[in-house]
Write a protein that holds these residues in place. Structure first.
Motif, PDB file in Angstrom:
ATOM      1  N   ALA A   1     -34.083  19.109 -47.784  1.00 44.18           N
ATOM      2  CA  ALA A   1     -34.183  20.009 -46.638  1.00 44.18           C
ATOM      3  C   ALA A   1     -35.640  20.384 -46.363  1.00 44.18           C
ATOM      4  CB  ALA A   1     -33.347  21.268 -46.886  1.00 44.18           C
ATOM      5  N   SER A   2     -36.408  20.651 -47.413  1.00 43.69           N
ATOM      6  CA  SER A   2     -37.828  20.977 -47.239  1.00 43.69           C
ATOM      7  C   SER A   2     -38.599  19.769 -46.715  1.00 43.69           C
ATOM      8  CB  SER A   2     -38.438  21.450 -48.563  1.00 43.69           C
ATOM      9  OG  SER A   2     -38.032  22.769 -48.865  1.00 43.69           O
ATOM     10  N   TYR A   3     -38.232  18.585 -47.200  1.00 45.78           N
ATOM     11  CA  TYR A   3     -38.856  17.350 -46.711  1.00 45.78           C
ATOM     12  C   TYR A   3     -38.632  17.198 -45.212  1.00 45.78           C
ATOM     13  CZ  TYR A   3     -38.735  12.357 -45.489  1.00 45.78           C
ATOM     14  OH  TYR A   3     -38.886  11.147 -44.853  1.00 45.78           O
ATOM     15  N   ILE A   4     -37.415  17.417 -44.765  1.00 45.68           N
ATOM     16  CA  ILE A   4     -37.106  17.301 -43.338  1.00 45.68           C
ATOM     17  C   ILE A   4     -37.840  18.369 -42.544  1.00 45.68           C
ATOM     18  CG2 ILE A   4     -35.271  17.508 -41.622  1.00 45.68           C
ATOM     19  CD1 ILE A   4     -33.344  16.332 -43.699  1.00 45.68           C
ATOM     20  N   LYS A   5     -37.802  19.594 -43.042  1.00 45.68           N
ATOM     21  CA  LYS A   5     -38.461  20.713 -42.359  1.00 45.68           C
ATOM     22  C   LYS A   5     -39.946  20.446 -42.129  1.00 45.68           C
ATOM     23  CE  LYS A   5     -40.077  24.122 -44.681  1.00 45.68           C
ATOM     24  NZ  LYS A   5     -40.286  25.304 -45.558  1.00 45.68           N
ATOM     25  N   MET A   6     -40.591  19.848 -43.129  1.00 44.86           N
ATOM     26  CA  MET A   6     -42.036  19.670 -43.074  1.00 44.86           C
ATOM     27  C   MET A   6     -42.489  18.371 -42.407  1.00 44.86           C
ATOM     28  SD  MET A   6     -42.819  21.106 -46.928  1.00 44.86           S
ATOM     29  CE  MET A   6     -44.593  21.041 -46.783  1.00 44.86           C
ATOM     30  N   ASN A   7     -41.553  17.444 -42.182  1.00 46.35           N
ATOM     31  CA  ASN A   7     -41.972  16.135 -41.671  1.00 46.35           C
ATOM     32  C   ASN A   7     -41.230  15.653 -40.422  1.00 46.35           C
ATOM     33  OD1 ASN A   7     -43.867  14.943 -43.956  1.00 46.35           O
ATOM     34  ND2 ASN A   7     -42.153  15.942 -44.993  1.00 46.35           N
ATOM     35  N   ALA A   8     -40.190  16.335 -40.023  1.00 44.87           N
ATOM     36  CA  ALA A   8     -39.330  15.840 -38.943  1.00 44.87           C
ATOM     37  C   ALA A   8     -40.040  15.641 -37.610  1.00 44.87           C
ATOM     38  CB  ALA A   8     -38.137  16.775 -38.755  1.00 44.87           C
ATOM     39  N   THR A   9     -41.101  16.372 -37.377  1.00 45.89           N
ATOM     40  CA  THR A   9     -41.795  16.261 -36.085  1.00 45.89           C
ATOM     41  C   THR A   9     -42.907  15.204 -36.094  1.00 45.89           C
ATOM     42  OG1 THR A   9     -43.313  18.054 -36.696  1.00 45.89           O
ATOM     43  CG2 THR A   9     -41.304  18.659 -35.511  1.00 45.89           C
ATOM     44  N   LYS A  10     -43.110  14.556 -37.248  1.00 51.15           N
ATOM     45  CA  LYS A  10     -44.160  13.549 -37.348  1.00 51.15           C
ATOM     46  C   LYS A  10     -43.667  12.197 -36.836  1.00 51.15           C
ATOM     47  CE  LYS A  10     -46.232  15.834 -41.359  1.00 51.15           C
ATOM     48  NZ  LYS A  10     -46.601  15.716 -42.801  1.00 51.15           N
ATOM     49  N   LYS A  11     -44.553  11.420 -36.272  1.00 52.00           N
ATOM     50  CA  LYS A  11     -44.184  10.133 -35.684  1.00 52.00           C
ATOM     51  C   LYS A  11     -43.660   9.149 -36.721  1.00 52.00           C
ATOM     52  CE  LYS A  11     -47.272  10.277 -31.670  1.00 52.00           C
ATOM     53  NZ  LYS A  11     -48.387   9.578 -30.947  1.00 52.00           N
ATOM     54  N   ILE A  12     -44.156   9.226 -37.937  1.00 50.56           N
ATOM     55  CA  ILE A  12     -43.760   8.255 -38.967  1.00 50.56           C
ATOM     56  C   ILE A  12     -42.462   8.659 -39.676  1.00 50.56           C
ATOM     57  CG2 ILE A  12     -46.125   7.504 -39.410  1.00 50.56           C
ATOM     58  CD1 ILE A  12     -46.125   9.348 -41.874  1.00 50.56           C
ATOM     59  N   PHE A  13     -41.862   9.752 -39.245  1.00 48.20           N
ATOM     60  CA  PHE A  13     -40.625  10.216 -39.884  1.00 48.20           C
ATOM     61  C   PHE A  13     -39.492   9.239 -39.573  1.00 48.20           C
ATOM     62  CE2 PHE A  13     -36.845  12.997 -40.267  1.00 48.20           C
ATOM     63  CZ  PHE A  13     -37.073  13.489 -41.548  1.00 48.20           C
ATOM     64  N   PRO A  14     -38.721   8.833 -40.615  1.00 49.16           N
ATOM     65  CA  PRO A  14     -37.638   7.860 -40.380  1.00 49.16           C
ATOM     66  C   PRO A  14     -36.447   8.477 -39.644  1.00 49.16           C
ATOM     67  CG  PRO A  14     -37.509   8.698 -42.609  1.00 49.16           C
ATOM     68  CD  PRO A  14     -38.786   9.251 -42.031  1.00 49.16           C
ATOM     69  N   LYS A  15     -35.650   7.635 -39.036  1.00 47.81           N
ATOM     70  CA  LYS A  15     -34.409   8.083 -38.421  1.00 47.81           C
ATOM     71  C   LYS A  15     -33.370   8.227 -39.540  1.00 47.81           C
ATOM     72  CE  LYS A  15     -35.914   7.661 -34.137  1.00 47.81           C
ATOM     73  NZ  LYS A  15     -36.088   8.828 -33.222  1.00 47.81           N
ATOM     74  N   ILE A  16     -32.826   9.407 -39.693  1.00 50.83           N
ATOM     75  CA  ILE A  16     -31.807   9.627 -40.712  1.00 50.83           C
ATOM     76  C   ILE A  16     -30.442   9.512 -40.046  1.00 50.83           C
ATOM     77  CG2 ILE A  16     -30.893  11.200 -42.457  1.00 50.83           C
ATOM     78  CD1 ILE A  16     -33.634  12.521 -42.599  1.00 50.83           C
ATOM     79  N   ASN A  17     -29.749   8.423 -40.328  1.00 44.83           N
ATOM     80  CA  ASN A  17     -28.443   8.192 -39.707  1.00 44.83           C
ATOM     81  C   ASN A  17     -27.382   9.138 -40.256  1.00 44.83           C
ATOM     82  OD1 ASN A  17     -29.702   6.136 -38.358  1.00 44.83           O
ATOM     83  ND2 ASN A  17     -28.681   4.481 -39.459  1.00 44.83           N
ATOM     84  N   HIS A  18     -27.333   9.218 -41.594  1.00 50.13           N
ATOM     85  CA  HIS A  18     -26.321  10.037 -42.258  1.00 50.13           C
ATOM     86  C   HIS A  18     -26.961  10.852 -43.376  1.00 50.13           C
ATOM     87  CE1 HIS A  18     -24.094   6.526 -40.649  1.00 50.13           C
ATOM     88  NE2 HIS A  18     -23.121   7.387 -40.431  1.00 50.13           N
ATOM     89  N   LEU A  19     -26.517  12.085 -43.499  1.00 50.38           N
ATOM     90  CA  LEU A  19     -26.950  12.949 -44.587  1.00 50.38           C
ATOM     91  C   LEU A  19     -25.711  13.528 -45.263  1.00 50.38           C
ATOM     92  CD1 LEU A  19     -28.965  14.672 -46.241  1.00 50.38           C
ATOM     93  CD2 LEU A  19     -28.904  16.348 -44.380  1.00 50.38           C
ATOM     94  N   VAL A  20     -25.577  13.274 -46.569  1.00 48.62           N
ATOM     95  CA  VAL A  20     -24.474  13.839 -47.348  1.00 48.62           C
ATOM     96  C   VAL A  20     -25.054  14.897 -48.279  1.00 48.62           C
ATOM     97  CG1 VAL A  20     -22.606  13.425 -48.974  1.00 48.62           C
ATOM     98  CG2 VAL A  20     -23.188  11.679 -47.277  1.00 48.62           C
ATOM     99  N   ALA A  21     -24.615  16.132 -48.096  1.00 52.49           N
ATOM    100  CA  ALA A  21     -25.055  17.239 -48.937  1.00 52.49           C
ATOM    101  C   ALA A  21     -23.924  17.577 -49.907  1.00 52.49           C
ATOM    102  CB  ALA A  21     -25.394  18.452 -48.083  1.00 52.49           C
ATOM    103  N   MET A  22     -24.218  17.525 -51.192  1.00 48.66           N
ATOM    104  CA  MET A  22     -23.214  17.827 -52.215  1.00 48.66           C
ATOM    105  C   MET A  22     -23.654  19.032 -53.039  1.00 48.66           C
ATOM    106  SD  MET A  22     -22.498  13.943 -53.582  1.00 48.66           S
ATOM    107  CE  MET A  22     -21.586  14.586 -54.980  1.00 48.66           C
TER     108      MET A  22
END
Length: 300
Positions: A163-184
């Motif tokens: 979650a912190s990784y996404i929060k800190m990098n989601a707006t960057k151009k090199i951020f990958p497309k995350i198709n599916h996220l499974v939270a356990m």
């Protein structure tokens, strides 16, 4: 006669101990054995799925899931990425061009983040270390094989690091497309016995908003503005059905609070509650029901 009686009693005690030990070993073997699922037909893709383990754990916890998925025919490739305490990532194994739904088991040497805590809180550790470890593992594989899309499966603390990784990098151009996220078993809003108590937090069923927002949760509120809109989310959590409404470590409310963080952003959001003993925190990553859910969600 007295000595003979003592000897007989000793033999009986030893026999009882042996039986109890044998039962215990059998139970441990059953718990640790791969919870296999029936072979399944799935769509074949080159999109890699990254597995992230929890606090104090390792890639071994992910491997029971990965092996069950492979035995079911949903993948033909499993590799591992080891991330050292300094953040350097190393790939073990190769992903061939014809790899079917490749799985990447990520192993963090720094699996407790203890030295990164700030004022007794882990929010700082997730941002400064956890997010960096996740990024380095994903970037290593993406740079080598040029993947644009990925899937993520995380357990326990791995969810907070992701979650912190996404929060800190989601707006960057090199951020990958995350198709599916499974939270356990994600403890987004507290851990039972530490900063949470059974049935203490209440969840708004419509929005997912928790009645109490702890520091780690508040630290992730910006996800409400940056979480990827193309990502489908499956939130899996356990309920021991012992009155605590928890998996023993994480309350259902703490896990369900994820909904509020991604509400209105995720492409879709689903929840799956695992009931009974199989819903215990550490058993979730070695559970046939969970394995089936992963396959159905990721590749069907």
């Amino acid at each position: 006669m007295k000595k003979k009686g003592i000897a007989i009693i000793s033999l009986i005690l030893l026999a009882i101990i042996a039986v109890v030990a044998g039962v215990k070993i059998k139970q441990n073997h059953q718990q640790n054995a791969i919870q296999e699922i029936q072979p399944v037909k799935v769509s074949a893709s080159t999109v890699p799925t990254f597995f992230f383990h929890g606090w104090g754990s390792s890639w071994h916890a992910e491997d029971t899931m990965a092996q069950a998925i492979k035995k079911a025919g949903a993948t033909n490739t499993i590799v591992r990425v080891n991330v050292a305490r300094n953040g350097k990532a190393k790939l073990i194994g190769k992903i061939k061009k014809n790899a079917k739904n490749p799985l990447v088991e990520v192993n963090f040497a720094d699996h407790k983040l203890t030295r990164y805590q700030h004022a007794g809180q882990y929010a700082h550790a997730y941002d400064t270390a956890g997010a960096r470890y996740v990024k380095n593992a994903i970037d290593l594989v993406r740079n080598k094989y040029h993947y644009q899309h990925i899937n993520i499966v995380a357990h326990s603390m791995g969810n907070l690091e992701v979650a912190s990784y996404i929060k800190m990098n989601a707006t960057k151009k090199i951020f990958p497309k995350i198709n599916h996220l499974v939270a356990m078993a994600g403890h987004y809003d507290g851990i039972v016995g530490e900063n949470d108590k059974p049935n203490q937090v209440k969840i708004n069923k419509k929005t997912g908003k928790p009645s109490i927002m702890r520091p780690e949760f508040r630290n992730l509120l910006s996800l409400r503005k940056v979480f990827p809109r193309e990502t489908k989310v499956l939130n899996i959590y356990g309920n021991l059905e012992d009155g605590t409404n928890s998996d023993g470590d994480v309350s259902n409310a703490s896990a369900q609070s994820l909904k509020y963080l991604i509400n209105g952003r995720a492409k879709s959001y689903r929840e799956l509650m695992i009931r009974g003993k199989g819903g215990q925190h550490s058993r979730l990553h070695n559970n046939a029901q969970v394995n089936r859910a992963l396959v159905n969600f990721l590749w069907k």
